[in-house]
Design a protein around this motif. Structure first.
Motif, PDB file in Angstrom:
ATOM      1  N   THR A   1     -13.567 -33.330  10.980  1.00 49.32           N
ATOM      2  CA  THR A   1     -13.965 -34.565  10.318  1.00 49.32           C
ATOM      3  C   THR A   1     -15.399 -34.420   9.843  1.00 49.32           C
ATOM      4  O   THR A   1     -16.030 -33.383  10.069  1.00 49.32           O
ATOM      5  CB  THR A   1     -13.800 -35.776  11.266  1.00 49.32           C
ATOM      6  OG1 THR A   1     -14.062 -36.970  10.541  1.00 49.32           O
ATOM      7  CG2 THR A   1     -14.728 -35.703  12.477  1.00 49.32           C
TER       8      THR A   1
ATOM      9  N   ARG B   1     -16.568 -38.209   4.679  1.00 52.71           N
ATOM     10  CA  ARG B   1     -15.753 -37.055   4.288  1.00 52.71           C
ATOM     11  C   ARG B   1     -15.114 -37.259   2.911  1.00 52.71           C
ATOM     12  O   ARG B   1     -14.954 -36.315   2.151  1.00 52.71           O
ATOM     13  CB  ARG B   1     -14.665 -36.864   5.348  1.00 52.71           C
ATOM     14  CG  ARG B   1     -13.770 -35.689   5.106  1.00 52.71           C
ATOM     15  CD  ARG B   1     -12.783 -35.559   6.239  1.00 52.71           C
ATOM     16  NE  ARG B   1     -11.974 -34.379   6.111  1.00 52.71           N
ATOM     17  CZ  ARG B   1     -11.065 -34.012   7.010  1.00 52.71           C
ATOM     18  NH1 ARG B   1     -10.882 -34.738   8.097  1.00 52.71           N
ATOM     19  NH2 ARG B   1     -10.354 -32.933   6.838  1.00 52.71           N
TER      20      ARG B   1
ATOM     21  N   ASP C   1      -8.129 -43.066  18.445  1.00 47.09           N
ATOM     22  CA  ASP C   1      -7.574 -41.713  18.359  1.00 47.09           C
ATOM     23  C   ASP C   1      -6.757 -41.476  19.622  1.00 47.09           C
ATOM     24  O   ASP C   1      -6.940 -42.167  20.628  1.00 47.09           O
ATOM     25  CB  ASP C   1      -8.705 -40.674  18.263  1.00 47.09           C
ATOM     26  CG  ASP C   1      -8.229 -39.361  17.661  1.00 47.09           C
ATOM     27  OD1 ASP C   1      -8.484 -39.119  16.466  1.00 47.09           O
ATOM     28  OD2 ASP C   1      -7.579 -38.572  18.380  1.00 47.09           O
TER      29      ASP C   1
ATOM     30  N   ASN D   1      -2.181 -44.242  20.320  1.00 48.02           N
ATOM     31  CA  ASN D   1      -1.221 -43.354  19.665  1.00 48.02           C
ATOM     32  C   ASN D   1      -0.613 -44.114  18.493  1.00 48.02           C
ATOM     33  O   ASN D   1      -0.018 -45.176  18.690  1.00 48.02           O
ATOM     34  CB  ASN D   1      -0.141 -42.969  20.682  1.00 48.02           C
ATOM     35  CG  ASN D   1       0.890 -42.035  20.094  1.00 48.02           C
ATOM     36  OD1 ASN D   1       0.896 -41.772  18.891  1.00 48.02           O
ATOM     37  ND2 ASN D   1       1.757 -41.535  20.951  1.00 48.02           N
ATOM     38  N   VAL D   2      -0.734 -43.591  17.291  1.00 45.57           N
ATOM     39  CA  VAL D   2      -0.214 -44.345  16.135  1.00 45.57           C
ATOM     40  C   VAL D   2       1.297 -44.526  16.181  1.00 45.57           C
ATOM     41  O   VAL D   2       1.836 -45.373  15.480  1.00 45.57           O
ATOM     42  CB  VAL D   2      -0.600 -43.723  14.774  1.00 45.57           C
ATOM     43  CG1 VAL D   2      -2.043 -43.966  14.443  1.00 45.57           C
ATOM     44  CG2 VAL D   2      -0.230 -42.265  14.681  1.00 45.57           C
TER      45      VAL D   2
ATOM     46  N   GLY E   1      -7.359 -42.772  13.803  1.00 45.27           N
ATOM     47  CA  GLY E   1      -7.436 -41.304  13.877  1.00 45.27           C
ATOM     48  C   GLY E   1      -8.867 -40.888  13.585  1.00 45.27           C
ATOM     49  O   GLY E   1      -9.148 -40.121  12.672  1.00 45.27           O
TER      50      GLY E   1
ATOM     51  N   GLN F   1      -6.934 -41.628   7.263  1.00 47.36           N
ATOM     52  CA  GLN F   1      -6.961 -40.428   6.422  1.00 47.36           C
ATOM     53  C   GLN F   1      -6.830 -39.173   7.275  1.00 47.36           C
ATOM     54  O   GLN F   1      -7.373 -39.096   8.376  1.00 47.36           O
ATOM     55  CB  GLN F   1      -8.270 -40.380   5.625  1.00 47.36           C
ATOM     56  CG  GLN F   1      -8.376 -41.517   4.609  1.00 47.36           C
ATOM     57  CD  GLN F   1      -9.519 -41.322   3.628  1.00 47.36           C
ATOM     58  OE1 GLN F   1     -10.629 -41.022   4.020  1.00 47.36           O
ATOM     59  NE2 GLN F   1      -9.240 -41.511   2.348  1.00 47.36           N
ATOM     60  N   ASN F   2      -6.121 -38.215   6.742  1.00 50.66           N
ATOM     61  CA  ASN F   2      -5.951 -36.908   7.392  1.00 50.66           C
ATOM     62  C   ASN F   2      -5.296 -37.009   8.764  1.00 50.66           C
ATOM     63  O   ASN F   2      -5.564 -36.206   9.656  1.00 50.66           O
ATOM     64  CB  ASN F   2      -7.311 -36.187   7.490  1.00 50.66           C
ATOM     65  CG  ASN F   2      -7.955 -36.030   6.131  1.00 50.66           C
ATOM     66  OD1 ASN F   2      -7.375 -35.416   5.248  1.00 50.66           O
ATOM     67  ND2 ASN F   2      -9.117 -36.625   5.945  1.00 50.66           N
TER      68      ASN F   2
ATOM     69  N   GLU G   1     -16.105 -40.878  10.986  1.00 50.19           N
ATOM     70  CA  GLU G   1     -15.521 -41.815  10.018  1.00 50.19           C
ATOM     71  C   GLU G   1     -15.847 -43.264  10.404  1.00 50.19           C
ATOM     72  O   GLU G   1     -16.158 -44.092   9.539  1.00 50.19           O
ATOM     73  CB  GLU G   1     -14.003 -41.605   9.962  1.00 50.19           C
ATOM     74  CG  GLU G   1     -13.302 -42.406   8.894  1.00 50.19           C
ATOM     75  CD  GLU G   1     -11.821 -42.035   8.842  1.00 50.19           C
ATOM     76  OE1 GLU G   1     -11.462 -41.153   8.046  1.00 50.19           O
ATOM     77  OE2 GLU G   1     -11.025 -42.622   9.610  1.00 50.19           O
TER      78      GLU G   1
HETATM   79  C1  LIG Z   1      -8.088 -34.227  11.063  1.00 53.69           C
HETATM   80  S1  LIG Z   1      -8.535 -35.524  12.149  1.00 53.69           S
HETATM   81  C2  LIG Z   1      -8.959 -36.783  10.979  1.00 53.69           C
HETATM   82  C3  LIG Z   1     -10.255 -37.463  11.312  1.00 53.69           C
HETATM   83  C4  LIG Z   1     -10.720 -38.491  10.268  1.00 53.69           C
HETATM   84  N1  LIG Z   1      -9.747 -39.522  10.060  1.00 53.69           N
HETATM   85  C5  LIG Z   1     -11.056 -37.820   8.963  1.00 53.69           C
HETATM   86  O1  LIG Z   1     -10.334 -37.988   7.985  1.00 53.69           O
HETATM   87  O2  LIG Z   1     -12.055 -37.110   8.909  1.00 53.69           O
HETATM   88  C6  LIG Z   1      -6.941 -36.088  12.729  1.00 53.69           C
HETATM   89  C7  LIG Z   1      -7.051 -36.913  13.985  1.00 53.69           C
HETATM   90  O3  LIG Z   1      -5.786 -37.525  14.224  1.00 53.69           O
HETATM   91  C8  LIG Z   1      -5.613 -37.592  15.621  1.00 53.69           C
HETATM   92  N2  LIG Z   1      -4.193 -37.788  15.949  1.00 53.69           N
HETATM   93  C9  LIG Z   1      -3.182 -36.888  15.876  1.00 53.69           C
HETATM   94  N3  LIG Z   1      -2.027 -37.451  16.278  1.00 53.69           N
HETATM   95  C10 LIG Z   1      -2.316 -38.727  16.607  1.00 53.69           C
HETATM   96  C11 LIG Z   1      -1.547 -39.816  17.084  1.00 53.69           C
HETATM   97  N4  LIG Z   1      -0.232 -39.696  17.316  1.00 53.69           N
HETATM   98  N5  LIG Z   1      -2.160 -41.001  17.304  1.00 53.69           N
HETATM   99  C12 LIG Z   1      -3.486 -41.138  17.072  1.00 53.69           C
HETATM  100  N6  LIG Z   1      -4.279 -40.147  16.634  1.00 53.69           N
HETATM  101  C13 LIG Z   1      -3.700 -38.953  16.399  1.00 53.69           C
HETATM  102  C14 LIG Z   1      -6.153 -36.263  16.116  1.00 53.69           C
HETATM  103  O4  LIG Z   1      -6.478 -36.328  17.493  1.00 53.69           O
HETATM  104  C15 LIG Z   1      -7.378 -36.077  15.211  1.00 53.69           C
HETATM  105  O5  LIG Z   1      -8.543 -36.546  15.820  1.00 53.69           O
END
Ligand SMILES: C[S@@+](CC[C@H](N)C(=O)[O-])C[C@H]1O[C@@H](n2cnc3c(N)ncnc32)[C@H](O)[C@@H]1O
Length: 291
Positions: free
Chosen positions: A91, A95, A154, A210-211, A124, A228-229, A130
């Motif tokens: 991240t 970003r 997250d 957890n989403v 997330g 995002q992401n 973010e």
């Molecule tokens: C690549 S990072 C994105 C961070 C930020 N949103 C950005 O765009 O810079 C993805 C994040 O999603 C989280 N994540 C993955 N599966 C998830 C879930 N089921 N519920 C919540 N968060 C989750 C990961 O732990 C990670 O921190």
């Protein structure tokens, strides 16, 4: 591509590759429990993540670890540990500059009508950049003393611990405008790096979420939601379900910002598309939340 990409130097597991049938069992279990899709190309990363976690637990046989997971030992904690090894926490502050410009413009155009503090949510949020970027954007757009709060969520506890510590290296904030660095960060002799100033940090809080379990969460009436992401880890239908849940949580006039091409084709009867080009956003046009 949903999961960490294999790369010849970093994805080399110590043990021989899992037999195809075992890999398929792990794929199915992980998708069933977490929604995360492990492609055949990501087998190396699955194996590395398993080996790392098994080493920490003193388990030598993947089938023993598999049994432990399906028997629910450690359940949420254990799944969060394993998932941390399978997903990327990459991240950065601001970003997606176009997305934050869009939000800044949106916040200036939609001053708060009532006494309620504006609520913004980074879904997330990884290590918090973010969420703090949202706080800076709101602070700049709404002016000094504006009432707002930012929630960062997250699934990964160690990422959340970094977010709560609010301390970042000089390199991570180097690209920010000088006035943002001065206004919102102070050098930390104790930790090295730069800490987010207390006034801004007090407006930001973090929680584990957890989403895939959004339906159980009590968060509603959000004015800004950024996701995002994160959707990239899930299949298309699951992405749409998550977005439907987020849409329910928007206030009337609230905005949902997602990554471009992360959910192509998604639409919602109460939301209108907003943003253009590099910005994919939706605004709630109808009251509700119960749909
Ligand atoms: C690549 S990072 C994105 C961070 C930020 N949103 C950005 O765009 O810079 C993805 C994040 O999603 C989280 N994540 C993955 N599966 C998830 C879930 N089921 N519920 C919540 N968060 C989750 C990961 O732990 C990670 O921190």
């Amino acid at each position: 591509m949903p999961v960490k990409q294999p790369c010849s130097t970093t994805a080399r597991a110590a043990h021989p590759p899992l037999p195809a049938a075992d890999f398929a069992r792990w794929q199915a279990l992980i998708e069933q429990q977490t929604g995360v899709v492990i492609s055949a190309q990501s087998q190396g990363f699955l194996q590395l993540a398993l080996e790392e976690r098994m080493r920490e637990l003193g388990i030598f046989d993947p089938s023993h670890y598999y049994q432990r997971l399906i028997q629910g030992q450690g359940s949420a904690f254990e799944w969060s540990k394993l998932l941390a090894g399978l997903t990327v926490q990459e991240t950065a502050f601001f970003r997606d500059p176009a997305g934050f410009d869009f939000l800044s413009h949106y916040l200036k155009q939609h001053p708060q009508q009532d006494e309620r503090a504006l609520m913004l949510w980074s879904v997330g949020c990884a290590s918090g950049e973010e969420a703090y970027s949202l706080a800076i954007t709101a602070s700049e757009a709404l002016g000094k003393g504006a009432a707002f709060g930012v929630l960062g969520s997250d699934i990964n506890e160690s990422a959340l611990a970094k977010a709560r510590a609010a301390c970042y290296s000089a390199k991570r904030i180097a690209h920010l405008p000088g006035e943002f660095r001065q206004r919102y960060f102070s050098p930390s002799a104790e930790h090295g790096g730069f800490v987010v100033n207390a006034e801004l940090a007090a407006k930001v809080c973090f929680t584990r979420l957890n989403v895939l379990a959004l339906a159980d969460e009590p968060f509603f009436n959000l004015d800004v939601i950024v996701c995002q992401n994160l959707l990239i880890y899930f299949r298309r239908e699951r992405r749409f379900e998550i977005l439907d849940q987020l849409a329910r949580r928007l206030s009337l006039g609230g905005v949902l910002l997602i990554g471009t091409s992360e959910a192509t084709g998604w639409q919602h009867p109460a939301l209108a598309p907003a943003g253009a080009g590099a910005v994919q956003a939706f605004i709630r046009k109808q009251p509700g939340g119960a749909e």
